[in-house]
Design a protein around this motif. Structure first.
Motif, PDB file in Angstrom:
ATOM      1  N   ASP A  38       7.353 -39.100 -15.198  1.00 27.18           N
ATOM      2  CA  ASP A  38       7.772 -38.034 -14.295  1.00 27.18           C
ATOM      3  C   ASP A  38       9.224 -37.675 -14.598  1.00 27.18           C
ATOM      4  OD1 ASP A  38       8.636 -36.488 -12.161  1.00 27.18           O
ATOM      5  OD2 ASP A  38       7.368 -37.535 -10.717  1.00 27.18           O
ATOM      6  N   LYS A  41      11.575 -38.193 -11.619  1.00 31.61           N
ATOM      7  CA  LYS A  41      11.814 -39.597 -11.308  1.00 31.61           C
ATOM      8  C   LYS A  41      12.689 -40.246 -12.380  1.00 31.61           C
ATOM      9  CE  LYS A  41       8.603 -41.558  -9.010  1.00 31.61           C
ATOM     10  NZ  LYS A  41       7.337 -42.169  -8.566  1.00 31.61           N
ATOM     11  N   GLU A  42      12.506 -39.809 -13.609  1.00 33.93           N
ATOM     12  CA  GLU A  42      13.334 -40.318 -14.705  1.00 33.93           C
ATOM     13  C   GLU A  42      14.813 -39.969 -14.462  1.00 33.93           C
ATOM     14  OE1 GLU A  42      12.434 -38.769 -18.627  1.00 33.93           O
ATOM     15  OE2 GLU A  42      12.464 -40.807 -19.418  1.00 33.93           O
ATOM     16  N   CYS A  45      16.222 -42.155 -11.712  1.00 34.71           N
ATOM     17  CA  CYS A  45      16.489 -43.504 -12.211  1.00 34.71           C
ATOM     18  C   CYS A  45      17.793 -43.554 -12.996  1.00 34.71           C
ATOM     19  CB  CYS A  45      15.328 -43.976 -13.084  1.00 34.71           C
ATOM     20  SG  CYS A  45      13.806 -44.286 -12.175  1.00 34.71           S
ATOM     21  N   SER A  66       9.549 -47.749  -2.488  1.00 31.52           N
ATOM     22  CA  SER A  66      10.318 -47.037  -1.460  1.00 31.52           C
ATOM     23  C   SER A  66      10.814 -47.908  -0.309  1.00 31.52           C
ATOM     24  CB  SER A  66       9.500 -45.863  -0.898  1.00 31.52           C
ATOM     25  OG  SER A  66       8.240 -46.314  -0.440  1.00 31.52           O
ATOM     26  N   ARG A  69      14.002 -48.714  -1.690  1.00 25.46           N
ATOM     27  CA  ARG A  69      14.849 -47.521  -1.828  1.00 25.46           C
ATOM     28  C   ARG A  69      15.387 -47.037  -0.487  1.00 25.46           C
ATOM     29  NH1 ARG A  69      14.671 -42.306  -0.965  1.00 25.46           N
ATOM     30  NH2 ARG A  69      12.501 -42.350  -0.290  1.00 25.46           N
ATOM     31  N   ILE A  88      12.833 -47.519  -6.283  1.00 26.89           N
ATOM     32  CA  ILE A  88      12.374 -46.195  -6.725  1.00 26.89           C
ATOM     33  C   ILE A  88      11.271 -45.729  -5.779  1.00 26.89           C
ATOM     34  CG2 ILE A  88      11.558 -44.822  -8.677  1.00 26.89           C
ATOM     35  CD1 ILE A  88      11.987 -47.344 -10.424  1.00 26.89           C
ATOM     36  N   ALA A  91       7.100 -45.830  -6.440  1.00 27.67           N
ATOM     37  CA  ALA A  91       6.861 -46.487  -7.726  1.00 27.67           C
ATOM     38  C   ALA A  91       5.586 -47.329  -7.718  1.00 27.67           C
ATOM     39  CB  ALA A  91       8.048 -47.359  -8.102  1.00 27.67           C
ATOM     40  N   GLU A  95       5.093 -47.790 -13.403  1.00 28.57           N
ATOM     41  CA  GLU A  95       6.378 -47.090 -13.418  1.00 28.57           C
ATOM     42  C   GLU A  95       7.544 -48.076 -13.429  1.00 28.57           C
ATOM     43  OE1 GLU A  95       5.563 -42.793 -11.354  1.00 28.57           O
ATOM     44  OE2 GLU A  95       5.598 -44.534 -10.034  1.00 28.57           O
ATOM     45  N   TYR A  99      10.471 -47.808 -16.307  1.00 33.08           N
ATOM     46  CA  TYR A  99      11.884 -47.567 -16.040  1.00 33.08           C
ATOM     47  C   TYR A  99      12.749 -48.818 -16.141  1.00 33.08           C
ATOM     48  CZ  TYR A  99       9.882 -43.229 -14.271  1.00 33.08           C
ATOM     49  OH  TYR A  99       9.188 -42.047 -14.154  1.00 33.08           O
TER      50      TYR A  99
END
Length: 235
Positions: A38, A41-42, A45, A66, A69, A88, A91, A95, A99
């Motif tokens: 994504d 999302k990248e 990060c 989350s 997060r 994240i 996630a 993922e 990441y």
């Protein structure tokens, strides 16, 4: 003539709906297989990693979804321990592996708290698939960070995703045994604290969605996490 137009419109609508379904299914397959990254999302990060770029290596890193997060007071709550919140939103385990080159390995943490929960269930994975992914993830993490201790948080009993609780409990049992068999892994089970005596969900520990912890829920987590950190200090 009107009938033909109506039929044509229905056919067009059917074709468009079919295309949308196919696109969604392909996206879900790519994401679950680990091939989809994504871009949004990248970017998130990368910004998150940059915010901790001036911190020394070897600190305690919280790496997960989350519920990490959205824990905005984590660093204060964990005092006197110095921690970094690398959570994240949304996630999955795949993922977290994707990441890790940005958010985990460069920081060379001494201890990593890992939290994932129902996102893999929501993505359609069975308990067996989730357990297989977790084995892959922890094996990969350990190979990259052989000196780190990995502390696995149990999946939470979520009132807002109650339909996944049986699967989450099955995975929790697997994780508890998995950690017990590895000297570089620990397990923190907050299930009893997150449920009523009769086994019902403690809805008062969550915000309106029944998925994310509120301040009271964070207090519960803080207590069990600090208990584990104190235990690790004595080793």
């Amino acid at each position: 003539m009107k009938r033909i137009k109506t039929v044509c419109k229905l056919l067009v609508a059917f074709v468009l709906a079919s295309i949308i379904v196919v696109v969604v299914l392909v996206y879900l397959w790519l994401r679950n297989a680990g091939y989809w990254v994504d871009p949004m999302k990248e970017q998130v990060c990368s910004k998150l990693a940059a915010s901790y770029s001036d911190r020394p290596k070897g600190e305690i890193v919280f790496y997960g979804a989350s519920n990490f997060r959205m824990w905005e007071t984590m660093e204060d709550d964990m005092q006197p321990y110095t921690v970094q919140n690398h959570g994240i939103g949304g996630a999955t385990d795949e993922e977290l592996m994707q990441y890790a080159d940005v958010l985990l390995y460069p920081f060379e943490p001494s201890i990593v708290f890992i939290q994932t929960g129902s996102n893999d269930n929501v993505a359609g994975l069975s308990a067996d698939q989730i357990m297989k992914n977790k084995d892959k993830m922890y094996t990969e993490f350990h190979s990259k960070l052989p000196d780190a201790t990995f502390v696995v948080m149990s999946g939470l009993p979520l009132p807002g995703r109650a339909e996944y609780w049986d699967s989450i409990r099955e995975v929790n049992s697997y994780l508890e045994q998995y950690c017990r068999e590895r000297d570089y892994m620990e397990f923190v089970d907050a299930t009893d604290e997150m449920l009523q005596a009769d086994g019902n969900f403690r809805k008062e520990l969550f915000i309106y969605d029944g998925i994310h912890l509120n301040e009271e829920g964070h207090d519960v987590w803080t207590a069990v996490i600090k208990e584990k950190l104190t235990e690790l200090d004595k080793k």
